[in-house]
Design an enzyme around this catalytic site. Structure first.
Site, PDB file in Angstrom:
ATOM      1  N   LEU A  93       0.956  -1.125  -0.092  1.00  0.00           N
ATOM      2  CA  LEU A  93      -0.008  -0.256  -0.240  1.00  0.00           C
ATOM      3  C   LEU A  93       1.237   1.381   0.173  1.00  0.00           C
ATOM      4  O   LEU A  93       2.111   1.100   0.053  1.00  0.00           O
ATOM      5  CB  LEU A  93      -0.766  -0.102   1.998  1.00  0.00           C
ATOM      6  CG  LEU A  93      -1.735  -0.803   1.640  1.00  0.00           C
ATOM      7  CD1 LEU A  93      -2.771  -1.633   2.889  1.00  0.00           C
ATOM      8  CD2 LEU A  93      -2.969  -0.869   0.284  1.00  0.00           C
ATOM      9  N   TYR A 148       1.609   2.765   8.084  1.00  0.00           N
ATOM     10  CA  TYR A 148       1.114   2.874   6.808  1.00  0.00           C
ATOM     11  C   TYR A 148       2.283   1.074   6.106  1.00  0.00           C
ATOM     12  O   TYR A 148       2.782   1.199   6.795  1.00  0.00           O
ATOM     13  CB  TYR A 148       1.228   4.056   6.003  1.00  0.00           C
ATOM     14  CG  TYR A 148       2.626   4.624   6.088  1.00  0.00           C
ATOM     15  CD1 TYR A 148       3.601   3.976   5.124  1.00  0.00           C
ATOM     16  CD2 TYR A 148       3.414   5.998   6.696  1.00  0.00           C
ATOM     17  CE1 TYR A 148       5.681   4.267   5.316  1.00  0.00           C
ATOM     18  CE2 TYR A 148       4.252   6.491   6.381  1.00  0.00           C
ATOM     19  CZ  TYR A 148       5.453   5.896   5.946  1.00  0.00           C
ATOM     20  OH  TYR A 148       6.885   6.021   5.698  1.00  0.00           O
ATOM     21  N   CYS A 149       1.579   1.166   4.716  1.00  0.00           N
ATOM     22  CA  CYS A 149       1.623  -0.170   4.102  1.00  0.00           C
ATOM     23  C   CYS A 149       1.953  -1.241   5.400  1.00  0.00           C
ATOM     24  O   CYS A 149       3.531  -2.871   5.540  1.00  0.00           O
ATOM     25  CB  CYS A 149       3.069   0.528   3.019  1.00  0.00           C
ATOM     26  SG  CYS A 149       3.058  -1.089   1.782  1.00  0.00           S
ATOM     27  N   PRO A 150       1.186  -1.363   6.217  1.00  0.00           N
ATOM     28  CA  PRO A 150       1.544  -2.730   6.895  1.00  0.00           C
ATOM     29  C   PRO A 150       1.843  -4.277   6.591  1.00  0.00           C
ATOM     30  O   PRO A 150       1.164  -4.280   5.596  1.00  0.00           O
ATOM     31  CB  PRO A 150       0.509  -2.856   7.812  1.00  0.00           C
ATOM     32  CG  PRO A 150      -0.797  -2.254   7.175  1.00  0.00           C
ATOM     33  CD  PRO A 150       0.098  -1.471   6.439  1.00  0.00           C
ATOM     34  N   LYS A 161       7.995   0.722  13.630  1.00  0.00           N
ATOM     35  CA  LYS A 161       8.612   0.581  12.148  1.00  0.00           C
ATOM     36  C   LYS A 161       9.159   1.947  11.532  1.00  0.00           C
ATOM     37  O   LYS A 161       9.264   2.634  11.680  1.00  0.00           O
ATOM     38  CB  LYS A 161       7.177   0.232  11.681  1.00  0.00           C
ATOM     39  CG  LYS A 161       7.150   0.063   9.482  1.00  0.00           C
ATOM     40  CD  LYS A 161       6.499  -0.505   9.010  1.00  0.00           C
ATOM     41  CE  LYS A 161       6.498  -0.988   7.856  1.00  0.00           C
ATOM     42  NZ  LYS A 161       5.282  -1.156   7.290  1.00  0.00           N
TER      43      LYS A 161
END
Length: 279
Positions: A93, A148-150, A161
């Site tokens: 994502l 975000y973008c997990p 992260k």
């Protein structure tokens, strides 16, 4: 992790540094470059490749992001903040790229037994652990909820992260790609993606699941390690590792015979972006 170490053992590596090409270096060129190198490595025309790349003020969207109900409003927000945006051809994502984010691609050949997806992820995780082993801090690979973008291979220190990994497989070549938030504020980058999703979703229920971004769960390596690292510092660590684990490193850019292949992939990804973004 011995299997991951073996995946990184090659007699010869090509080193392609595209970290200082400046703001005119478009992210679509990077993804076309990795596709080109997958074809070269997969066909045996090239040895394994390590490529570094940096893009200025760019939001890289996943294909799933293009299905957001109010995508146009989200994109207008990104443009107002001074960001370019593209849709990548690998999984995942939305992520933020800027001068403090180093991207690394490892282009590896599929051997007889193949490289399954977890082995590719493990190889990159192992590499990052080796590059920062002197800090004596555990680098975990697990999903960080609220990032975000997990994904299951989010790289984190103390629950925050700093990196995410994706893969692209093409013609017996595997590109394992990572973005490393080296410097700057990880939470400020996350705020941008948080606001993008708020404007693109507007509380509407969607079939696809999008992250509820919590900026406080993201940070840069400089913040987490308490040391002002730079993109160049990380590249030096990578080159040192490759020097110790291989017999030869060949530095350069694409080979002449690869340029025609590059243009083919570049045109293809431009067409895909026009399709997904209705431009």
């Amino acid at each position: 992790m011995e299997e991951a170490r073996r995946l990184l053992q090659h007699d010869r590596w090509r080193w392609i540094d595209q970290s200082a090409l400046g703001p005119q270096f478009h992210a679509l060129q990077s993804f076309a470059t990795d596709d080109t190198l997958c074809e070269s490595v997969g066909s045996g025309k090239s040895s394994a490749v390590a490529r570094s790349w940096v893009h200025h003020d760019t939001i890289v969207l996943g294909i799933q992001d293009t299905k957001l109900p109010f995508l146009e409003e989200g994109i207008e927000f990104l443009e107002a903040q001074g960001y370019q945006y593209i849709v990548r051809n690998s999984g995942g994502l939305a992520v933020v790229l800027d001068e403090g984010v180093l991207n690394l691609s490892l282009i590896l050949p599929e051997r007889d037994q193949g490289i399954d997806i977890n082995r590719g992820y493990d190889a990159m995780w192992f590499l990052i652990q080796q590059l920062f082993a002197d800090f004596k801090m555990e680098i975990e690979a697990r999903e960080i909820i609220g990032s975000y973008c997990p994904g299951s291979y989010d790289l984190s220190i103390n629950g925050k992260k700093f990196a995410g990994i994706s893969q692209r497989r093409l013609k017996k070549g595997v590109a394992v790609q990572i973005y490393l938030c080296v410097t700057g504020s990880g939470s400020k980058r996350a705020e941008t993606i948080q606001q993008f999703y708020e404007r693109s979703k507007q509380g509407m229920a969607t079939k696809l699941v999008y992250p509820e971004v919590k900026p406080e769960v993201m940070a840069s390596l400089s913040e987490l390690l308490g040391q002002p690292l730079t993109v160049q510092d990380v590249q030096l660590r990578l080159l040192t590792y490759l020097n110790h684990s291989s017999e030869e490193i060949l530095s350069g850019q694409l080979m002449p015979e690869e340029f025609e292949v590059f243009h083919r992939y570049y045109e293809r990804i431009i067409e895909r972006n026009e399709k997904f973004l209705n431009k």
